[in-house]
Structure formats: structure tokens, C-alpha cells
Design an enzyme around this catalytic site. Structure first.
Site, PDB file in Angstrom:
ATOM      1  CB  CYS A 117      -0.897   0.021   1.385  1.00  0.00           C
ATOM      2  SG  CYS A 117      -2.251  -1.450   1.378  1.00  0.00           S
ATOM      3  CG  HIS A 254      -3.214   3.650   1.659  1.00  0.00           C
ATOM      4  ND1 HIS A 254      -3.571   2.995   0.367  1.00  0.00           N
ATOM      5  CD2 HIS A 254      -3.285   2.522   2.502  1.00  0.00           C
ATOM      6  CE1 HIS A 254      -3.954   1.883   0.884  1.00  0.00           C
ATOM      7  NE2 HIS A 254      -3.802   1.384   1.831  1.00  0.00           N
ATOM      8  CG  ASN A 284      -6.394  -0.794   1.193  1.00  0.00           C
ATOM      9  OD1 ASN A 284      -5.869  -0.383   0.159  1.00  0.00           O
ATOM     10  ND2 ASN A 284      -5.911  -1.098   2.388  1.00  0.00           N
TER      11      ASN A 284
HETATM   12  N1  ACO Z   1     -18.296  -8.094   9.104  1.00  0.00           N
HETATM   13  C1  ACO Z   1     -18.727  -8.465  10.713  1.00  0.00           C
HETATM   14  N2  ACO Z   1     -17.982  -8.844  11.702  1.00  0.00           N
HETATM   15  C2  ACO Z   1     -16.686  -8.844  11.289  1.00  0.00           C
HETATM   16  C3  ACO Z   1     -16.044  -8.599  10.095  1.00  0.00           C
HETATM   17  C4  ACO Z   1     -16.974  -8.360   9.055  1.00  0.00           C
HETATM   18  N3  ACO Z   1     -16.664  -7.893   7.698  1.00  0.00           N
HETATM   19  N4  ACO Z   1     -14.710  -8.560  10.056  1.00  0.00           N
HETATM   20  C5  ACO Z   1     -14.409  -8.912  11.194  1.00  0.00           C
HETATM   21  N5  ACO Z   1     -15.360  -9.059  12.162  1.00  0.00           N
HETATM   22  C6  ACO Z   1     -15.840  -9.196  13.391  1.00  0.00           C
HETATM   23  C7  ACO Z   1     -14.447  -9.972  13.842  1.00  0.00           C
HETATM   24  O1  ACO Z   1     -14.673 -11.629  14.107  1.00  0.00           O
HETATM   25  C8  ACO Z   1     -14.676  -9.825  15.564  1.00  0.00           C
HETATM   26  O2  ACO Z   1     -15.572 -10.644  16.191  1.00  0.00           O
HETATM   27  P1  ACO Z   1     -15.364 -11.254  17.675  1.00  0.00           P
HETATM   28  O3  ACO Z   1     -15.503  -9.983  18.540  1.00  0.00           O
HETATM   29  O4  ACO Z   1     -16.691 -12.007  17.761  1.00  0.00           O
HETATM   30  O5  ACO Z   1     -14.104 -11.885  17.618  1.00  0.00           O
HETATM   31  C9  ACO Z   1     -15.234  -8.541  15.511  1.00  0.00           C
HETATM   32  O6  ACO Z   1     -15.901  -8.077  14.160  1.00  0.00           O
HETATM   33  C10 ACO Z   1     -14.446  -7.052  15.854  1.00  0.00           C
HETATM   34  O7  ACO Z   1     -13.208  -7.352  15.168  1.00  0.00           O
HETATM   35  P2  ACO Z   1     -11.961  -6.514  15.225  1.00  0.00           P
HETATM   36  O8  ACO Z   1     -10.830  -7.182  14.275  1.00  0.00           O
HETATM   37  O9  ACO Z   1     -11.540  -6.276  16.524  1.00  0.00           O
HETATM   38  O10 ACO Z   1     -12.609  -5.030  14.453  1.00  0.00           O
HETATM   39  P3  ACO Z   1     -11.923  -3.871  14.159  1.00  0.00           P
HETATM   40  O11 ACO Z   1     -13.016  -2.572  14.766  1.00  0.00           O
HETATM   41  O12 ACO Z   1     -10.420  -3.791  14.552  1.00  0.00           O
HETATM   42  O13 ACO Z   1     -12.110  -3.680  12.772  1.00  0.00           O
HETATM   43  C11 ACO Z   1     -10.931  -3.753  10.576  1.00  0.00           C
HETATM   44  C12 ACO Z   1     -11.469  -4.687  11.755  1.00  0.00           C
HETATM   45  C13 ACO Z   1     -11.869  -3.102   9.697  1.00  0.00           C
HETATM   46  C14 ACO Z   1     -10.193  -4.962   9.845  1.00  0.00           C
HETATM   47  C15 ACO Z   1      -9.721  -2.877  11.205  1.00  0.00           C
HETATM   48  O14 ACO Z   1      -9.133  -3.378  12.378  1.00  0.00           O
HETATM   49  C16 ACO Z   1      -9.055  -2.370  10.404  1.00  0.00           C
HETATM   50  O15 ACO Z   1      -9.368  -1.583   9.343  1.00  0.00           O
HETATM   51  N6  ACO Z   1      -7.680  -2.402  10.424  1.00  0.00           N
HETATM   52  C17 ACO Z   1      -6.831  -1.840   9.494  1.00  0.00           C
HETATM   53  C18 ACO Z   1      -6.265  -2.848   8.441  1.00  0.00           C
HETATM   54  C19 ACO Z   1      -6.170  -2.403   7.125  1.00  0.00           C
HETATM   55  O16 ACO Z   1      -6.742  -0.991   6.954  1.00  0.00           O
HETATM   56  N7  ACO Z   1      -5.342  -2.726   6.519  1.00  0.00           N
HETATM   57  C20 ACO Z   1      -5.184  -2.520   5.124  1.00  0.00           C
HETATM   58  C21 ACO Z   1      -4.010  -2.514   4.935  1.00  0.00           C
HETATM   59  S1  ACO Z   1      -2.762  -1.708   5.753  1.00  0.00           S
HETATM   60  C22 ACO Z   1      -3.206  -0.266   5.371  1.00  0.00           C
HETATM   61  O17 ACO Z   1      -3.832  -0.099   4.324  1.00  0.00           O
HETATM   62  C23 ACO Z   1      -3.315   0.687   6.533  1.00  0.00           C
END
Ligand code: ACO
Length: 327
Positions: A117, A254, A284
Site C-alpha cells: 500500500c 492512502h 482499499n
Molecule cells: N463483518 C462482521 N464482523 C466482522 C467482520 C466483518 N466484515 N470482520 C471482522 N468481524 C468481527 C470479528 O470477527 C470480531 O468478532 P468477535 O468479537 O466475535 O471476535 C469483531 O468483528 C471485531 O473485530 P475487530 O478485528 O476487533 O474489528 P475492528 O474494529 O478492529 O475492525 C478492521 C476490523 C476493519 C479490519 C480494522 O481493524 C482495520 O481496518 N484495520 C486496519 C487494517 C487495514 O486497513 N489494512 C489494510 C492494509 S494496511 C493499510 O492499508 C493501512
């Protein structure tokens, strides 16, 4: 005392998005998720998916053609092509070499950059080295990724986030005064911490599994790392450029997650009205997301020539970085 310096100026920007749109509702039919969850946690409403039969180079060529048109240049003028991609058409040749052939660019310098990214910011800094040293008079810098091809479509934690697209800029040398009024790329900060590989990676490759593999991510930790470390890189790039973050006209980050955009902007004291956000409709697109956001900001009249822009990104590696430029 300021002295004359060669800058790399962006003289054209172009974009390409596949026609196929995948909405949150459509994804909710195949994985256990919902439109409400995705919107609330990420800000994403829909994403693009590259059609079968097309490759990353096709998107790159589409964006490059628009950038050349905007710049008033033709493929015959191009002497350097740098493609930032993590989803090359083939293991080799580089996607840049394929873009050269498809665009009809004469023999030139062409290669790919792999910083996921952060690839577009890395690619700009590499191209800047060629332009500023007189080795390129007309460079195409392209961010292009077909992230849909790396998804595990059963993993709701990742497949809702990523998307496909390409963005391109044309760079030309401009003699500047060596101060912040110069047009062009003014300052960079690039970082990589390979010890964080396990937070975001693809579980395949030519010299390990012999397969393409799927994207794996520890979302929460990537999120935390992004907000803290991107802010440091932004401050560092601003210091190299000799500007204050408060002087920036547009923050072009980004587009990973609306909450990361807001978190970084808040930490840096950037007014949310100055943030170009396309994450709702682009999702993304990895290396493509910054030039895609820039193209959108220019097309809708917000970003204007002469303005000061700040770009930042973070991705697999982990890599991250920032760039300050005057358009
Ligand atoms: N739909 C419904 N529930 C979901 C989903 C989904 N698509 N994805 C995860 N969950 C659930 C998880 O299983 C978890 O359930 P549990 O509590 O029963 O275990 C719950 O939601 C919470 O999960 P978290 O991972 O804590 O959720 P969070 O608020 O952190 O959001 C996310 C997850 C959106 C992936 C976030 O962490 C994020 O955006 N991280 C950054 C990652 C990113 O952007 N990466 C891209 C590449 S790097 C970059 O570009 C920066």
C-alpha cells in the site's frame, strides 16, 4: 541562502477504476457480514473488481493514458516507467515492461516497485531520483493493484476492505529555488519494519509455495500501527520539505479505512475538511489509492495547481511513508 535545485513536478494525473462494483450487500450474501458493520468500522460502501480476462497492466495503461492526456504528453515522450504494484500480471517481466509495450512507449527505463500500500509513495521517491538528476525528462509513475485477486473470499476480516484500480502521474523536471514555493516533490519519509511481517502478508510466492497465495492480516494491530507511525512519517516528511503540517492545503492519504484517515488527521491536527477521502466508493486499492484520490480531488475542483499536498500510506512489510509536494 537558497540555491537552484531540480524538482520533479507532477504535470498530469489519471485514474482507472474497473466497471464492476461490488456493494456491501452483495458481499453479505457470501460472507457473514453486513452493510452496517462494514460502513461503521471502515467507511466503505462499495469496492471495484477487475473483470476476468483483464490484468493489472490494463488498469495501469488506462490510468497512464489519462495522465499523459492531462499532461499534454504522448507515449513517445516517456523515458521512465515505474509501476508500484503487489499484483503484477506475471512474476516476470515487470508490469512496467508490459505497460511500456501496451502503451507503445519507445525503449526506456521501466521497472516495478513492491511496497504494497506504500508503493506509490516509494515509487514517487525513486522516480524523483531519476528526474532530479537529469536521467528522466518525462516519467510515468503508476500505482496499480488488483487486490481482489489476492483475497480469501471466505475471510470476512479482509475481503470487505480491498478493491482494484490504478492511478498515474506524469513527472517532469522543473528548476526550483530550493524553497517551499517550488513546484514539485519537496520532501519524503520512507520506512519499513520487516519484523512486523506477520501482521499483514500474503501466504504464497514463487520461491516458497510456488503459488500466488492469499492476503492475511491482523487487522487491529495494523490499525494501531498505522495511526501512530504514519503520523511520525508525516512530521518527518514535512520537516524535510521545510513546511508545517498546518500549511498543507490537502491531505491525500492512502484509503485503507475512514477511521485510520480520521485518526491520523486528528493526531496531526489536520482539519477534516482538508482530507480527500474516497474510501467509501474506492475501498482499499493498495498502491493505486493515493493517485486515485488525487485524481478525484482534481476532477471535482478541490485540488488546484500551486497547492501544497501531503500524501501518506502504510502497508505490508510493514512499510509506511509520506510525501509533501506542491502541485
Ligand atoms: N463483518 C462482521 N464482523 C466482522 C467482520 C466483518 N466484515 N470482520 C471482522 N468481524 C468481527 C470479528 O470477527 C470480531 O468478532 P468477535 O468479537 O466475535 O471476535 C469483531 O468483528 C471485531 O473485530 P475487530 O478485528 O476487533 O474489528 P475492528 O474494529 O478492529 O475492525 C478492521 C476490523 C476493519 C479490519 C480494522 O481493524 C482495520 O481496518 N484495520 C486496519 C487494517 C487495514 O486497513 N489494512 C489494510 C492494509 S494496511 C493499510 O492499508 C493501512
Amino acid at each position: 541562502m537558497n540555491s537552484s535545485v531540480m524538482r520533479s513536478a507532477i504535470i498530469g494525473v489519471g485514474d482507472y477504476l474497473p466497471e464492476t462494483i461490488v456493494t456491501n450487500e452483495e458481499l453479505a450474501k457470501t460472507v457473514d457480514t453486513s452493510d452496517a458493520w462494514i460502513r461503521e468500522r471502515t467507511g466503505i460502501h462499495e469496492r471495484r473488481k477487475l473483470e476476468a480476462g483483464l490484468a493489472t497492466s490494463d488498469m495501469a495503461v488506462g490510468a497512464a493514458k489519462k495522465a499523459l492526456l492531462a499532461a499534454g504528453r504522448t507515449p513517445a515522450d516517456v523515458d521512465l516507467i515505474v509501476v508500484a504494484t503487489t499484483t503484477p500480471d506475471l512474476t516476470f517481466p515487470s508490469t512496467a515492461a508490459i505497460v511500456q509495450r501496451k502503451l507503445g512507449v519507445p525503449v526506456c527505463i521501466a521497472f516495478d516497485i513492491q511496497a504494497v500500500c506504500s508503493g506509490f509513495v516509494y515509487a514517487l521517491s525513486v522516480a524523483d531520483g531519476f528526474t532530479a538528476r537529469g536521467l528522466s525528462k518525462c516519467a510515468l509513475v503508476i500505482g496499480a493493484d488488483a487486490m481482489s485477486r489476492l483475497m480469501d473470499w471466505t475471510d470476512r476480516g479482509t475481503c470487505v476492505l480491498f478493491s482494484d484500480g490504478a492511478g498515474a502521474v506524469v513527472l517532469e523536471p522543473r528548476e526550483g529555488r530550493g524553497d517551499t514555493s517550488d513546484q514539485g516533490l519537496l520532501g519524503f519519509a520512507l520506512r519499513c519494519d520487516g519484523t512486523k511481517q506477520d501482521l499483514l502478508y500474503v501466504d504464497g510466492g514463487p520461491s516458497t509455495t510456488g503459488t500466488v497465495g492469499h492476503l492475511r492480516m491482523v487487522g487491529q494491530q495494523v490499525f494501531r500501527h498505522a495511526v501512530v507511525n504514519i503520523s511520525e512519517a508525516v512530521e518527518a516528511a514535512a520537516a524535510v520539505a521545510g513546511v508545517k503540517v498546518a500549511d498543507v492545503d490537502w491531505f491525500v492519504p492512502h484509503q485503507a479505512n475512514q477511521r485510520i484517515l480520521q485518526g491520523v488527521a486528528n493526531r496531526l491536527g489536520i482539519d477534516e475538511a482538508k482530507v480527500i477521502s474516497t474510501v467509501a466508493t474506492h475501498a482499499n486499492t493498495s498502491a493505486a489509492s493515493i493517485p486515485l484520490a488525487m485524481a478525484q480531488g482534481i476532477a471535482d475542483g478541490r485540488i488546484k495547481p500551486g497547492q501544497l499536498l501531503l500524501m501518506e500510506a502504510m502497508g505490508g512489510g510493514l512499510t509506511w511513508g509520506a510525501c509533501v509536494l506542491r502541485l
